[in-house]
Design an enzyme around this catalytic site. Structure first.
Site, PDB file in Angstrom:
ATOM      1  N   ARG A 225      33.066 -13.214 -69.297  1.00  0.00           N
ATOM      2  CA  ARG A 225      33.550 -14.010 -68.169  1.00  0.00           C
ATOM      3  C   ARG A 225      33.871 -15.445 -68.607  1.00  0.00           C
ATOM      4  O   ARG A 225      35.020 -15.822 -68.733  1.00  0.00           O
ATOM      5  CB  ARG A 225      32.514 -13.995 -67.031  1.00  0.00           C
ATOM      6  CG  ARG A 225      33.068 -14.466 -65.700  1.00  0.00           C
ATOM      7  CD  ARG A 225      33.111 -15.975 -65.501  1.00  0.00           C
ATOM      8  NE  ARG A 225      31.782 -16.593 -65.577  1.00  0.00           N
ATOM      9  CZ  ARG A 225      31.606 -17.910 -65.598  1.00  0.00           C
ATOM     10  NH1 ARG A 225      32.649 -18.738 -65.572  1.00  0.00           N
ATOM     11  NH2 ARG A 225      30.388 -18.419 -65.690  1.00  0.00           N
TER      12      ARG A 225
ATOM     13  N   CYS B  49      36.844 -25.333 -74.644  1.00  0.00           N
ATOM     14  CA  CYS B  49      36.589 -26.316 -73.600  1.00  0.00           C
ATOM     15  C   CYS B  49      37.909 -26.617 -72.905  1.00  0.00           C
ATOM     16  O   CYS B  49      38.828 -27.133 -73.533  1.00  0.00           O
ATOM     17  CB  CYS B  49      36.021 -27.591 -74.220  1.00  0.00           C
ATOM     18  SG  CYS B  49      35.753 -28.894 -73.020  1.00  0.00           S
TER      19      CYS B  49
END
Lengths: 305, 305
Positions: free
Chosen positions: A11, A236
């Site tokens: 996920r 990120c």
């Protein structure tokens, strides 16, 4: 000491990768992780497929995952619509999510913090009807990409609202990977005045290389659940090219050496990460994985010579 | 709290890189580090140029480094021949080195541990004549690539021999990056029964992602000197492709956030590492560096759009 590792690669990892893994490949990854001994997997998110195309196959995936008695599959559920979809699948646990920082919450969920609560309350009610446990995620607890430092008071306010709604656990997220041990200790010390640390999970990112140190600090403080991502999968979103989630392998190596058994086989996790790395066509950030693959290459060269 | 960082990138970093940096480039790196506030630099090694071609320019480099009152340049000196060469340069400090593990010592120095002592004693005597301070390196203190675990008793035996010879400090090296906090605490607890921790430096490798956690543990135990390498320059000779030295930037970021001032400017170290990365033609392992460069790219895209 019992430590629970929650594998969030499928996920949180995949949603931040450029490539989109097919459902079949995701099932292969899940099976690899199960074979390695992983028992808690966050596998997808029932957000709009337009938002996160990487997880658009949530329903299909949920139906194709092997059913094992002691395995918990979890998915993010953002709102009533997501809950309706999730309720049609065999997913065992849901997770609601929001940010401790107002601006990040608005950018991520398109709502103010106070407008988010009623939406999550609706999800909680539907979960209750289904007899489903719900975890709460709080993002940006150590810092926000827009606001900078986030106050502990604000983090606690959001946590308490979520607990009042009935989440059984809260995962505190260092979404942009800015924390160091001092901040971890400070937040957890304040936190445990109000919430038992057994209800807290540490969700650390390794954007600045401090993920493992923070996770270790959290364990020393009494946290017993850590979220990790195989291979350190997932970058990120606020600094493309930087590292994201703390790697499962790096945490596992440390725990093993400290004499803490998680029932998870490190070498078998590496095998699965190697498959994902091939699909991603880039070296995944886990240093233990890279060290493992380097040794494997060297042994192969040794055999050939 | 005062922490001393010893920058070992030009020596320990470069000696494990495939590329050979020209003397001019090395001087540029040294100047960049000095401008960033670094004050302790291990710059080269007076080993045979046949062994380590990357450091063959030791003498030239030593003569081209800027002379600053408060800066200490150090070089490795393996034997009498090396000491004769080093004595002809303005290098301020020498370092002798050996391993705690018999097999690693033989493979690295081509001598048994007991045969190494007289060689180092000769170097120590020459240093004394020159009025030069000498550091001692002990490698493989947590594990050996050939023997596996190394006993604390063996590490302490080697340390005591070096201290008796007159080294002012001992750098304990996790050469293959296998340590975790438990091992660090255990070794340092034993160590401080015999040696003040102010005489100990921590030399951690990040091969398995535990470098920063181990360094933080060492600081908590009372160690005040850490060896780091800009950008995490330098791989692991025992697992090509894996990480080596703990990155200067990653340590600096953590120390800054913990409120510990080292007088070193992180952004300026990153600038120098970026130059080295370009020369190495591969992303260096420091997560703080990669996060810094990712943000820089993003800001540049922002300016252009």
């Amino acid at each position: 000491m019992q430590i629970k590792l929650v594998e969030v690669g499928l996920r949180d990892g995949l949603q931040n990768e450029r490539i989109i893994l097919g459902t079949e490949d995701k099932v292969r990854v899940a099976k690899g992780l199960l074979a390695a001994g992983v028992r808690h997997l966050e596998v997808t998110s029932f957000v709009s497929p337009r938002w996160i195309p990487q997880l658009a196959d949530a329903t299909q995936l949920a139906h194709q995952l092997p059913s094992l008695a002691d395995v918990v599959y979890r998915a993010l559920v953002p709102n009533r619509k997501g809950a309706e979809r999730a309720a049609q699948t065999p997913i065992h646990e849901w997770a609601v999510f929001m940010s401790a920082s107002e601006t990040h919450n608005r950018k991520n969920i398109n709502k103010s913090i106070s407008d988010t609560y009623p939406v999550l309350r609706e999800v909680m009610e539907m979960a209750k009807e289904q007899g489903i446990r719900v975890r709460g995620y709080v993002s940006t607890v150590f810092g926000c990409p827009y606001e900078g430092k986030v106050s502990t008071a604000q983090v606690l306010r959001v946590c308490e609202q979520l607990l009042q709604m009935g989440v059984y656990e809260i995962s505190l997220g260092d979404t942009i990977g800015v924390a160091t041990p001092k901040a971890v200790k400070s937040l957890l010390q304040e936190c445990q005045q109000h919430i038992p640390l057994t209800q807290i999970a540490g969700h650390f990112h390794d954007t600045r290389g401090t993920g493992l140190t923070n996770a270790y600090t959290a364990l020393e403080m009494g946290v017993r659940t850590l979220d990790t991502s195989l291979g350190g999968l997932g970058g990120c979103p606020y600094a493309p090219g930087a590292s994201g989630n703390l790697a499962t392998e790096d945490v596992l190596y440390l725990l093993q050496q400290e004499g803490i058994d998680t029932g998870i086989d490190l070498a078998r996790v590496c095998e699965t990460s190697e498959f994902v790395q091939t699909k991603c066509r880039r070296p995944l950030p886990s240093k233990v994985l890279q060290s493992h693959l380097a040794q494997k290459r060297q042994e192969k060269r040794g055999d050939e010579s």
